[in-house]
Scaffold this active site. Structure first.
Site, short mmCIF file in Angstrom:
data_model
loop_
_atom_site.label_atom_id
_atom_site.label_comp_id
_atom_site.label_asym_id
_atom_site.label_seq_id
_atom_site.Cartn_x
_atom_site.Cartn_y
_atom_site.Cartn_z
N ASP A 83 35.70 50.51 44.04
CA ASP A 83 34.93 49.91 42.97
C ASP A 83 35.94 49.25 42.03
OD1 ASP A 83 32.86 49.12 41.33
OD2 ASP A 83 31.91 51.10 41.29
N TRP A 84 35.48 48.25 41.30
CA TRP A 84 36.40 47.40 40.55
C TRP A 84 37.15 48.21 39.48
CZ3 TRP A 84 35.02 45.32 44.54
CH2 TRP A 84 35.10 43.96 44.81
#
Length: 836
Positions: free
Chosen positions: A259-260
């Site tokens: 995930d970012w």
């Protein structure tokens, strides 16, 4: 008498073709797979360490770098799951907006999910996107989860079936998926740091189960690992769950992307099985990874494993030279607007319909009430946001569907207690200037929200020259009175309305959580007295600046607006008068982005503003009051017994109003069934979403959703699986042969209909550690009035298994079970005893 097979085994021609494509692609021994692997190995052998490390770091917010030396083009990812935004987070690049994932799950139709996936692949290819960052298959553990609209259900089996259809559909179009968020990302509070303490059994039977089913049934090309930790280890470093379970036990051969900003440690991430750390270019990989190899902290073989999986993805989607993509001929073009309407009306759940209040009686008058009827909320907040080219509101839809003169509208109550993105009445453009004030470029601005990610800037604009961006244009008010304007964003701004400067200062963050800042509330900065229909000039100028430690360059800010606020009691009184004068009152109530969004959880389940007061007042004035609930996940409905009908529409996508009109008028019946239990917060068995000292124990074990409601002996407002149509059904017989159940139902009503037949498995002696029953299968059938239909359901072996924590394996639990067929977890019509 006619017999119809269940719709889960009866594909229309389009779906049959897609499904056959997916099946043939799933054979690992396929010569095309072997050929792609050969190209991957040859390409890997040509890369040096620095190039390999750079590939795993990403090159910007959404893409991986091209490596011309091996014929690798840049691989592009984009957020979903209801549409494909592309690399530009702006209304200037519109996307088809389908109903929310909770809506898709409410159809209980994996084939419809497959068709949605086909459309999204079509959208991705149109936008140059190779990988869709979807679907979200986390569970509705607690009703307070703020992002539940983006996930499917509280039930792992239903989630896995819908998610598998979605993945198969997207990948049949040659576009990769990343099933997320692996794993136990079931709430938003402190999600970057929370350590979720989950028993191995609960992990296996609940939270891992949808991922496992999708890997087995749909072979996804990607997985996204979550921010949170599970049992002490952050998911981007979780060797056991990623390498041993996901890849080892399940045989997942795709790539694993963080995930970012989730990746934190170079060595731990690569050892834990993380392939790509996003966004780039400055991450724990890239130069840091190459250095770790040279320093002897990480073996180059580990890097090669990750690069191999990325190159395999590139080969599958067609961006690696010499490798034939999995899909060479995309499926036939899908009509996005038509499919959005179909999913919406198939997802609407009619939970109450006293005395046949719906469908509306022909020729009757209707009072439509509610702010959300005029300005529909069609999608949830956060990274799932896309910008459709058009949105049909309930007012638009009913105006088009009903005879002229039979529909009136009243605002009633506005749930938006804060400013929203400048939209209706605004005509804006973006003007870019250098430090000397010279215009260096312009761009369109279909709304007040602007977000550009470098280097994707208007023609002629470069970061080294860009100093300010001005949103400027006109605003034509719909109402006279004091209009409020505001700003969402960080940095220096200047706001002018009708020639008057109202704000010229710097907005600074007041919270540590960047997602709160990014998705948080706008700040009111101006109040101007305006006249209906008379346009005024508006301007919001932002000085572009980036913190020194920011690895990516994003220009993002929003011009916000709020119409004049009238006395709430007066608005409700006007609505009551409108309702009293009509045959039927249709009240649309809704949540807001402040209630349901990525980045934070909910504090309660109440409708915002004075909407509950509005419904009570209207229902007292008109006994034929229909309430349309526009929310992505459960809300409390304290007035539900006082109204004639309640229709849940979730976040219904861009065709909201058209689909709603079709259902209300009876052109189509509401086809949805609840994918999650609806009840009050005080009665809900599992509510804890906030960690203590960084830890959130899942003390409920395997008892979430309907399992927990039954264990605690509590009665919800509406049970899992509940939903009414416009006809009635009799359950006539159930027969079981081996693991195949056949249920015969009859349409006893006076119009054609669709029924979702649900099968629950109940052990004769569940004991304290097993649920009383659980969903084991389902099928949808159709029949004309008086006709019968057969639903044929294959019971999966896993329905009879539990995870044995002592043995560390699945155990088939023998004994007597009752197979219960019915319309919901609480409305079981037929039973059959079987021996496992």
């Amino acid at each position: 008498m006619s017999l119809q097979a269940c719709s889960c085994t009866r594909f229309n021609e389009e779906v049959s073709a897609v499904a056959e494509t997916v099946r043939t692609q799933g054979d690992q021994a396929d010569p095309a797979d072997r050929a792609r692997e050969a190209v991957v190995e040859a390409a890997l052998g040509k890369l040096g360490l620095d190039a390999k490390a750079r590939l795993l770091a990403g090159q910007d917010m959404w893409s991986l770098p091209a490596l011309p030396e091996i014929g690798l083009r840049s691989l592009v990812m984009s957020d979903g799951p209801i549409g494909v935004r592309g690399v530009r987070w702006t209304a200037d690049d519109p996307s088809v907006a389908l109903p929310s994932p909770t809506a898709l799950a409410a159809t209980w139709d994996p084939e419809l999910a497959l068709r949605a996936g086909v459309l999204l692949a079509q959208e991705a290819r149109r936008k140059g996107v190779h990988v869709l960052l979807a679907p979200t298959v986390n569970l509705h553990r607690s009703p307070l989860g703020g992002r539940h609209f983006e996930a499917y259900s509280e039930d792992p089996y239903l989630t896995g079936r819908i998610g598998s259809g979605y993945v198969r559909g997207v990948q049949s179009g040659g576009v990769g998926t990343t099933v997320k968020h692996f794993v136990a990302n079931d709430a938003e509070t402190d999600r970057f740091t929370v350590n979720n303490l989950v028993s191995e059994r609960a992990l296996r039977e609940l939270y891992l189960a949808p991922f496992e089913a999708i890997v087995a049934d749909a072979r996804p090309w990607g997985i996204m690992t979550a921010y949170n930790a599970v049992n002490g280890t952050t998911m981007t470093e979780h060797h056991h769950l990623v390498n041993e379970v996901l890849r080892g036990e399940w045989g997942f051969d795709g790539f694993n992307v963080s995930d970012w900003t989730a990746a934190r440690s170079t060595r731990a991430a690569v050892e834990g099985g993380l392939d790509v750390a996003m966004p780039g270019p400055v991450t724990v990989y890239g130069e840091a990874l190459a250095r770790a190899v040279r320093d002897g902290e990480v073996t180059e073989a580990k890097v090669d494993e990750a690069v191999r999986r990325v190159l395999r993805l590139a080969a599958r989607v067609g961006v690696l030279e010499g490798a034939e993509p999995v899909v060479t001929e995309p499926p036939a073009t899908v009509d996005g607007e038509a499919l959005a309407r179909e999913i919406a009306r198939r997802s609407f759940v009619l939970v109450r319909n006293r005395r046949g209040a719906l469908p509306l009686r022909p020729g009757g008058t209707v009072a439509l009430i509610g702010a959300a009827a005029r300005d529909a909320r069609v999608l949830g907040g956060g990274s799932a946001t896309v910008f459709p080219a058009r949105t049909v509101s309930p007012l638009d839809g009913l105006t088009a569907a009903l005879p002229e003169g039979t529909l009136t509208y009243a605002l009633g109550a506005d749930p938006n207690e804060e400013l929203s993105v400048a939209g209706k009445g605004f005509e804006l453009r973006a003007v870019c200037r250098d430090a000397a004030g010279t215009v260096i470029g312009t761009g369109s601005a279909p709304s007040g929200h602007l977000q550009w990610t470098a280097p994707d800037l208007p023609d002629g604009v470069t970061l080294d020259r860009l100093h300010t961006v001005e949103l400027t244009g006109t605003f034509t008010p719909r109402e006279s009175g004091p209009h409020t304007f505001g700003i969402k964003g960080l940095g220096a701004f200047r706001l002018t309305v009708d020639g008057t400067p109202y704000y010229d200062d710097v907005q600074r963050p007041d919270k540590d959580n960047p997602f709160i800042t990014f998705f948080g509330a706008p700040v009111p900065r101006a109040e101007a007295e305006l006249t209906e229909g008379e346009p005024v000039e508006v301007s919001l100028t932002h000085v572009v600046a980036f913190p020194e430690d920011t690895p990516w360059k994003v220009i993002a800010f929003t011009l916000c607006h709020q119409e004049p606020q009238r006395d709430p009691d007066e608005l409700i009184a006007e609505a009551v008068e409108a309702a009293r004068a009509a045959d039927t009152a249709v009240v649309v109530v809704a949540t807001t982005e402040r209630v349901e969004s990525e980045g934070y959880d909910r504090g309660d389940l109440r409708l915002p503003g004075r909407q509950d007061d509005l419904v009570r007042a209207v229902a007292a004035a008109n006994p034929d009051t229909v309430v349309v609930v526009n929310s992505g996940s459960p809300v409390e409905l304290p007035w539900r017994e006082d109204v004639a009908a309640v229709l849940l529409t979730w976040f219904p996508g861009q065709e909201c109003g058209t689909a709603l009109a079709e259902v209300l008028t009876g052109t189509h019946e509401p086809g949805g069934r609840l994918p999650t239990t609806w009840g009050s917060l005080p009665a809900a068995p599992v509510t804890q979403v906030a960690p203590t000292n960084g830890e959130l124990p899942y003390t409920e074990g395997v008892f979430i959703g309907y399992r927990a409601w039954e264990k605690e002996g509590r009665t919800p407002s509406y049970p899992f699986g509940h939903g009414l149509g416009y006809t009635d059904w009799a359950y006539e017989s159930i027969e079981v042969s081996g693991t195949t159940a056949t249920i015969r139902v009859r349409n006893t009503g006076d119009r054609p209909g669709r029924e979702t037949v649900q099968l629950y498995l109940a052990p004769a002696h569940p004991g304290p550690d097993r649920p009383a029953r659980w969903l084991a299968g389902f099928a949808t059938v159709e029949a004309a009035p008086g006709d019968t239909a057969e639903a044929v359901v294959e019971l999966p072996r896993r329905a009879f298994e539990i995870w044995d924590e002592t043995a560390g394996s699945w155990t088939y639990v023998k004994g007597a079970y009752e197979l219960q067929a019915g319309r919901s977890i609480a409305d079981r019509r037929l039973t059959a005893t079987i021996e496992a």
